[in-house]
Write an enzyme that holds these catalytic residues in place. Structure first.
Site, mmCIF file in Angstrom:
data_model
loop_
_atom_site.group_PDB
_atom_site.id
_atom_site.type_symbol
_atom_site.label_atom_id
_atom_site.label_comp_id
_atom_site.label_asym_id
_atom_site.label_seq_id
_atom_site.Cartn_x
_atom_site.Cartn_y
_atom_site.Cartn_z
ATOM 1 N N ASP A 111 -62.456 17.932 -33.950
ATOM 2 C CA ASP A 111 -60.938 17.975 -34.240
ATOM 3 C C ASP A 111 -60.147 16.859 -34.532
ATOM 4 O OD1 ASP A 111 -58.932 19.654 -35.442
ATOM 5 O OD2 ASP A 111 -57.746 19.702 -33.028
ATOM 6 N N GLY A 128 -48.361 21.603 -32.964
ATOM 7 C CA GLY A 128 -47.490 21.288 -31.564
ATOM 8 C C GLY A 128 -47.213 23.139 -31.215
ATOM 9 N N HIS A 172 -54.238 23.540 -40.536
ATOM 10 C CA HIS A 172 -53.904 23.339 -38.851
ATOM 11 C C HIS A 172 -52.901 23.481 -38.137
ATOM 12 C CE1 HIS A 172 -57.247 19.569 -38.345
ATOM 13 N NE2 HIS A 172 -58.117 20.010 -39.143
#
Ligand code: G3H
Ligand code: 13P
Ligand code: ZN
Length: 302
Positions: A82, A179, A209
Site C-alpha cells: 500500500d 485517517g 482510498h
C-alpha cells in the site's frame, strides 16, 4: 489456498459488479481476523501492508503470516504493497513475494508520476506482479506522502496516465480522505467525476482510498474507556458503496480496524483490570475486528 494476484480478484469483482475489500495489516491477529471473515463470507480479499507496516513487522513476517492464513482458508487472498513511495520500495515488495504493489506518485508532477509509475510497471509485470497507480491527491497522511487537501482526479489525464504507464488499476481522488479525522462536515463526493473517469478508462479497475467509515460506536467506546479521540468523522458504508457501480473495484480500509481493535482493548482492560494474559485481550480484539470485516465484506463484496 495459495496467495493469488490482486488482478485476478479485481477481474472477478468486475464480473460480479462488486468490489474487493483491501484491509491494512501489520500483525497476526489482524491477518487472522480478516482471512477468517473472508472465509466465513466466502469472498476473496486483499491484505495490504504499508511501508510503516513492513517496517514494524518485517516483510518476511508479513508474507509468511499471510501465506499461513491463505493456506488455512478456501477463498483467495492477495498480498499488496500500500502506498509504495519509490521504485525501491516497490521492488522490495515484488522481490519479497507480494502479488501486487501500489506506486503512489500522486504528489509528483504529472510527467514524473508517469515516469516513476512506468518504471515500476515494467519491473513488476516482468515478475507477474500487478501495479496500482494514483492520480489526483487524496487528503490525509499517506505514509511518506502527505496531502492536506484533496485534488480530484482529472478524467482525461487518467486516460493518458493509464495508456502511458500500463497500470492495472488506478487510485482516484473524488473527495475521500485518509485517517479518522477525515472531514469537518458531511462530505460530498464527486461521483460525477468518478463517472467521467469510468467513461475514459472503462477497462481499468478504480481504487477508493480512505474508505473507512470511522465507526462511531468504536470512537465512543474508546472515549468512554479513557481514550481521547476528538472530532473523528467518516462516512457511511452505504454512501461509499455508491462508487461500486461507477467502476470502483478495490476499497481500502485501515482506520476502522485500528479503531475497533483499540476500542476492544480499552474496554477489556477497564472491565478486567486483573487480566494480563495477551491471549485473553488479543483474542477479544481479533474477534471484534472479524465481525467488523464481515460487515464490510457484506456491504462491498458479497
Ligand atoms: O493510507 C495509509 C494507510 O492507512 C497506512 O497507514 O502508514 O500508518 O501504516 P500507515
Ligand atoms: P482509511 O484511513 O480510511 O482506512 O483509508 C485507508 C487507506 O486508504 C489505505 O491505503
Ligand atoms: Zn490509501
Amino acid at each position: 489456498m495459495k496467495i493469488v494476484s490482486s488482478k485476478e480478484l479485481l477481474i472477478l469483482a468486475k464480473k460480479r459488479n462488486r468490489a474487493i475489500c483491501a484491509f491494512n495489516v501489520n500483525n497476526m491477529e489482524l491477518i487472522q481476523a480478516i482471512t477468517s471473515a473472508a472465509d466465513e463470507t466466502k469472498t476473496g480479499v486483499i491484505l495490504q501492508a504499508s511501508a510503516g507496516a513492513v517496517k514494524y513487522a518485517g516483510i518476511t513476517y508479513i508474507r509468511k503470516l499471510v501465506e499461513a492464513a491463505a493456506e488455512s482458508i478456501s477463498v483467495p487472498v492477495a498480498l499488496h504493497l500500500d502506498h509504495g513511495d519509490s521504485f525501491e520500495a516497490c521492488k522490495m515488495a515484488v522481490d519479497g513475494g507480494f502479488t501486487s504493489v501500489m506506486i503512489d506518485g500522486s504528489h509528483l508532477p504529472f510527467e514524473d508520476n508517469i515516469k516513476l509509475t512506468k518504471k515500476v510497471v515494467d519491473y513488476a509485470h516482468k515478475k507477474g506482479v500487478s501495479v496500482e497507480g494514483e492520480l489526483g491527491q487524496i487528503a490525509g497522511v499517506e505514509d511518506e506522502v502527505s496531502a492536506e487537501h484533496s485534488h480530484y482526479t482529472d478524467p482525461a489525464m487518467a486516460r493518458e496516465f493509464v495508456e502511458k504507464t500500463g497500470v492495472d488499476s488506478l487510485a482516484v481522488s473524488i473527495g475521500t480522505a485518509h485517517g479518522a479525522f477525515k472531514y469537518k462536515s458531511a462530505p460530498k463526493f464527486a461521483f460525477d467525476v468518478l463517472e467521467q473517469i469510468q467513461k475514459e478508462i472503462p477497462n481499468t479497475p478504480l481504487v477508493l482510498h480512505g474508505a473507512s467509515s470511522v465507526v462511531p460506536e468504536a470512537v465512543a467506546t474508546i472515549n468512554k474507556f479513557g481514550g481521547k479521540i476528538e472530532n473523528a468523522m467518516g462516512v457511511s458504508e452505504e454512501t461509499l458503496a455508491k462508487s461500486i457501480p461507477l467502476g470502483v473495484r478495490k476499497i481500502n480500509i485501515d482506520s476502522d480496524l485500528r479503531l475497533v481493535f483499540t476500542a476492544t482493548l480499552r474496554e477489556y482492560f477497564a472491565k478486567n483490570p486483573a487480566q494480563f494474559d495477551p491471549r485473553g485481550y488479543l483474542k477479544e480484539a481479533r474477534e471484534q475486528v472479524k465481525q467488523l470485516v464481515i460487515k464490510k465484506l457484506k456491504v462491498f463484496s458479497v
